[in-house]
Design a protein around this motif. Structure first.
Motif, mmCIF file in Angstrom:
data_model
loop_
_atom_site.group_PDB
_atom_site.id
_atom_site.type_symbol
_atom_site.label_atom_id
_atom_site.label_comp_id
_atom_site.label_asym_id
_atom_site.label_seq_id
_atom_site.Cartn_x
_atom_site.Cartn_y
_atom_site.Cartn_z
ATOM 1 N N LEU A 265 -3.310 8.470 2.824
ATOM 2 C CA LEU A 265 -3.211 6.358 2.995
ATOM 3 C C LEU A 265 -2.672 6.068 0.852
ATOM 4 O O LEU A 265 -2.481 5.336 0.496
ATOM 5 C CB LEU A 265 -3.548 5.581 3.882
ATOM 6 C CG LEU A 265 -3.956 4.658 3.253
ATOM 7 C CD1 LEU A 265 -1.780 4.260 4.279
ATOM 8 C CD2 LEU A 265 -4.796 3.606 4.592
ATOM 9 N N GLN B 12 0.165 6.984 -1.166
ATOM 10 C CA GLN B 12 1.002 6.827 -0.705
ATOM 11 C C GLN B 12 1.664 5.112 -0.369
ATOM 12 O O GLN B 12 2.437 4.722 -0.826
ATOM 13 C CB GLN B 12 1.348 7.047 1.467
ATOM 14 C CG GLN B 12 1.803 8.741 0.966
ATOM 15 C CD GLN B 12 1.876 8.541 2.460
ATOM 16 O OE1 GLN B 12 1.680 7.599 3.366
ATOM 17 N NE2 GLN B 12 2.263 9.591 3.161
ATOM 18 N N THR B 13 0.248 4.546 -1.046
ATOM 19 C CA THR B 13 0.018 2.907 -1.116
ATOM 20 C C THR B 13 -0.344 2.953 -2.721
ATOM 21 O O THR B 13 -0.617 1.576 -2.785
ATOM 22 C CB THR B 13 -0.992 2.345 -0.163
ATOM 23 O OG1 THR B 13 -1.735 2.423 -0.011
ATOM 24 C CG2 THR B 13 0.020 2.914 1.102
ATOM 25 N N SER B 14 -0.328 3.262 -3.693
ATOM 26 C CA SER B 14 -1.341 3.294 -4.677
ATOM 27 C C SER B 14 -0.561 1.738 -5.139
ATOM 28 O O SER B 14 -1.165 1.436 -6.682
ATOM 29 C CB SER B 14 -1.352 4.487 -5.391
ATOM 30 O OG SER B 14 0.264 5.084 -5.687
ATOM 31 N N GLN C 80 0.864 -0.692 -3.966
ATOM 32 C CA GLN C 80 0.733 -1.864 -3.352
ATOM 33 C C GLN C 80 -0.925 -2.717 -4.057
ATOM 34 O O GLN C 80 -1.713 -1.910 -3.999
ATOM 35 C CB GLN C 80 0.816 -1.409 -1.932
ATOM 36 C CG GLN C 80 2.067 -0.943 -1.945
ATOM 37 C CD GLN C 80 1.222 -1.243 -0.098
ATOM 38 O OE1 GLN C 80 0.390 -1.479 0.540
ATOM 39 N NE2 GLN C 80 2.498 -0.696 0.998
ATOM 40 N N LYS D 87 -4.403 -2.243 -3.747
ATOM 41 C CA LYS D 87 -5.246 -2.113 -2.844
ATOM 42 C C LYS D 87 -6.232 -0.281 -2.812
ATOM 43 O O LYS D 87 -7.557 -0.083 -2.093
ATOM 44 C CB LYS D 87 -4.701 -1.700 -1.436
ATOM 45 C CG LYS D 87 -4.619 -2.943 -0.927
ATOM 46 C CD LYS D 87 -3.565 -2.660 0.624
ATOM 47 C CE LYS D 87 -3.070 -3.880 0.653
ATOM 48 N NZ LYS D 87 -2.727 -4.272 1.778
ATOM 49 N N TYR D 88 -5.665 0.128 -3.680
ATOM 50 C CA TYR D 88 -5.724 1.568 -4.445
ATOM 51 C C TYR D 88 -7.950 1.415 -4.311
ATOM 52 O O TYR D 88 -8.388 2.567 -4.455
ATOM 53 C CB TYR D 88 -5.240 2.168 -5.394
ATOM 54 C CG TYR D 88 -5.591 3.547 -5.953
ATOM 55 C CD1 TYR D 88 -6.044 4.155 -6.843
ATOM 56 C CD2 TYR D 88 -5.089 4.508 -5.158
ATOM 57 C CE1 TYR D 88 -6.617 4.892 -7.394
ATOM 58 C CE2 TYR D 88 -5.455 5.607 -5.272
ATOM 59 C CZ TYR D 88 -6.259 6.243 -6.623
ATOM 60 O OH TYR D 88 -6.570 7.659 -7.202
ATOM 61 N N TYR E 148 -9.762 1.762 -1.240
ATOM 62 C CA TYR E 148 -9.468 3.135 -1.297
ATOM 63 C C TYR E 148 -10.566 3.779 -1.204
ATOM 64 O O TYR E 148 -10.836 5.064 -0.560
ATOM 65 C CB TYR E 148 -7.963 3.337 -0.784
ATOM 66 C CG TYR E 148 -7.144 2.250 0.065
ATOM 67 C CD1 TYR E 148 -8.064 1.617 1.207
ATOM 68 C CD2 TYR E 148 -5.657 1.938 0.231
ATOM 69 C CE1 TYR E 148 -6.243 1.366 1.378
ATOM 70 C CE2 TYR E 148 -4.397 1.764 0.577
ATOM 71 C CZ TYR E 148 -5.132 0.806 2.052
ATOM 72 O OH TYR E 148 -4.534 -0.179 3.061
#
Length: 174
Positions: free
Chosen positions: A127, A130-132, A134, A143-144, A147
């Protein structure tokens, strides 16, 4: 010795510590520091949110999102503390009912929970990759970062679970 003090004794020897530090060690460990830092940040954020919303009547938009993410971090850091001290909630009265089956049940529970934490670690890694790109809604950070901090906590969970499993398989009771 109990499991909760074994980890601390491995980090510090009595010769290196003064009497004041030994008395503080009864209440706090190194594993408590991240949880205390996150809790303090959460407290300050919620206080700022309360003051700006209800006293100044002009809410800061980022405080709600920051409080949400800090609460997520607090759950994981608090969970680590409970895992180290072996203070998770469980049904201990069942231990008396199972008799000789207690050991295999404990091994099975540790295997399942280790697998679950390993799966969560892998899923969060995917996740995060894939969303680094955003960003958070009201904070100028990706958001990375969140996470990554949760991923570190999950890796620590896996390591602690493996350590507890090895400790149990060696014949010591956890």
């Amino acid at each position: 010795m109990t499991r909760q003090t074994d980890d601390l004794n491995a980090l510090f020897t009595d010769e290196e510590m003064g009497s004041e530090t030994k008395s503080l060690r009864q209440f706090f460990s190194l594993w408590d520091i991240p949880a205390l830092i996150v809790f303090t940040l959460l407290f300050v954020t919620v206080l700022l949110q309360f003051l700006t919303r209800y006293v100044l009547n002009d809410s800061l938009s980022w405080t709600e999102e920051a409080a949400r993410y800090l609460l997520i971090l607090l759950a994981f850091t608090g969970g680590l503390r409970c895992q180290i001290r072996d203070t998770h909630i469980r049904l201990e009265f069942i231990d008396g009912f199972v008799g000789r089956m207690l050991y295999p049940i404990k091994v099975f529970a540790l295997l399942v929970s280790t697998g679950m934490f390993a799966f969560l670690t892998y899923s969060l890694y995917v996740l995060a990759r894939q969303t680094s790109f955003q960003k958070m809604v009201s904070l100028p950070y990706p958001k990375y970062y969140l996470y990554t901090l949760v991923l570190i906590a999950l890796v620590a969970f896996v390591v602690l679970q493996l350590k507890a499993l090895l400790h149990l398989l060696k014949g010591s009771d956890t």
